[in-house]
Design a protein around this motif. Structure first.
Motif, PDB file in Angstrom:
ATOM      1  N   PRO A  68      -4.103  -4.248  -5.444  1.00 35.12           N
ATOM      2  CA  PRO A  68      -4.126  -2.799  -5.156  1.00 35.12           C
ATOM      3  C   PRO A  68      -3.597  -2.458  -3.770  1.00 35.12           C
ATOM      4  CG  PRO A  68      -6.200  -3.518  -6.139  1.00 35.12           C
ATOM      5  CD  PRO A  68      -5.423  -4.761  -5.815  1.00 35.12           C
ATOM      6  N   MET A  72      -0.752   0.278  -2.847  1.00 33.07           N
ATOM      7  CA  MET A  72      -0.949   1.382  -1.902  1.00 33.07           C
ATOM      8  C   MET A  72       0.153   1.410  -0.854  1.00 33.07           C
ATOM      9  SD  MET A  72      -5.092   1.248  -1.358  1.00 33.07           S
ATOM     10  CE  MET A  72      -4.987   2.453  -0.031  1.00 33.07           C
ATOM     11  N   ALA A  76       2.688   4.459  -0.348  1.00 34.05           N
ATOM     12  CA  ALA A  76       2.813   5.131   0.955  1.00 34.05           C
ATOM     13  C   ALA A  76       4.261   5.173   1.419  1.00 34.05           C
ATOM     14  CB  ALA A  76       1.941   4.415   1.991  1.00 34.05           C
TER      15      ALA A  76
END
Length: 254
Positions: A68, A72, A76
């Motif tokens: 994960p 992320m 981003a």
């Protein structure tokens, strides 16, 4: 069943990655991302564009991350690129507010404030009018298609998963801020010259007749002269800004 879940998971991952960049850019850039556009319509439009362009962009996307945290970081990065693309167009729209603020100062209209769609905040009357005209011209000349194409073509320059060139982005933003301010000053140059000459004439008149409140008496004349000049030069200023908007955006996308 596992194969079907894997296919659905990969497809959702592709849609999500494309939607993060497209949706973020559309929420910041002018036209689609302005305050008067409903949030739901903005998201639905971004989702529709993401679904259409996802099959073309899919070969350029990296594989689905295993952790994960990596997901992320990838998300981003896509959002940062989207914000950068939207900010580029938004800064060019800021030239209208710079020109409108200078014009309002030179014509005595600086105390009047109205909603400015270019910045989604209260601004000067000339700046608000030029902001509305700028948005209208972007739609009338189909330059909003250029903004959408810029987001789609950005995958050739900013590869998903690759390191983000922060230094280059900062240099581009700095150049755009400088160019936007210069463009606003160039658009309002006739008002700057006229305002200086008018103030010089009032100063000389005040020296000749110090008992007369010259600046108070000629305030209405300043407003009238400014509105007359604004009516004469508005078309030329907007066409000048539109040509610079298109050329600057095209040059940055090369």
């Amino acid at each position: 069943m596992n194969l079907l879940q894997q296919l659905l998971g990969d497809q959702i991952f592709v849609w999500m990655m494309v939607f993060l960049r497209v949706g973020t850019a559309f929420s910041v850039m002018p036209t689609v991302g302005d305050a008067f556009v409903p949030t739901r319509a903005r998201l639905l439009f971004a989702l529709a564009v993401s679904v259409v362009v996802a099959p073309v962009i899919r070969p350029q996307l990296p594989a689905m991350p295993d952790s994960p945290f990596q997901l992320m970081v990838l998300a981003a990065g896509e959002m940062a690129v989207g914000i950068f693309l939207g900010t580029m167009a938004r800064l060019l729209m800021g030239a209208l507010e710079v020109a409108g603020t200078i014009i309002s100062l030179q014509t005595g209209l600086s105390n009047a404030q109205i909603f400015n769609p270019a910045l989604a905040t209260a601004g000067s009357l000339p700046g608000a009018l030029m902001g509305w005209l700028g948005l209208l011209l972007l739609f009338a000349t189909d330059l909003h298609h250029l903004l959408i194409m810029a987001v789609v073509d950005s995958y050739a320059t900013f590869l998903p998963g690759a390191p983000i060139p922060i230094d280059d982005m900062a240099n581009v933003i700095g150049q755009l801020v400088s160019k936007s301010f210069l463009l606003g000053v160039q658009m309002s140059a006739p008002f700057i010259i006229t305002g200086m000459l008018f103030a010089l004439a009032l100063g000389l008149l005040n020296k000749l007749a110090p008992q007369v409140q010259v600046f108070q008496l000629f305030t209405s004349v300043q407003v009238l002269l400014g509105l007359f000049m604004f009516a004469l030069t508005l078309g030329a200023m907007m066409m000048f800004w539109l040509s610079r908007f298109e050329s600057t955006f095209v040059d940055l996308l090369k």
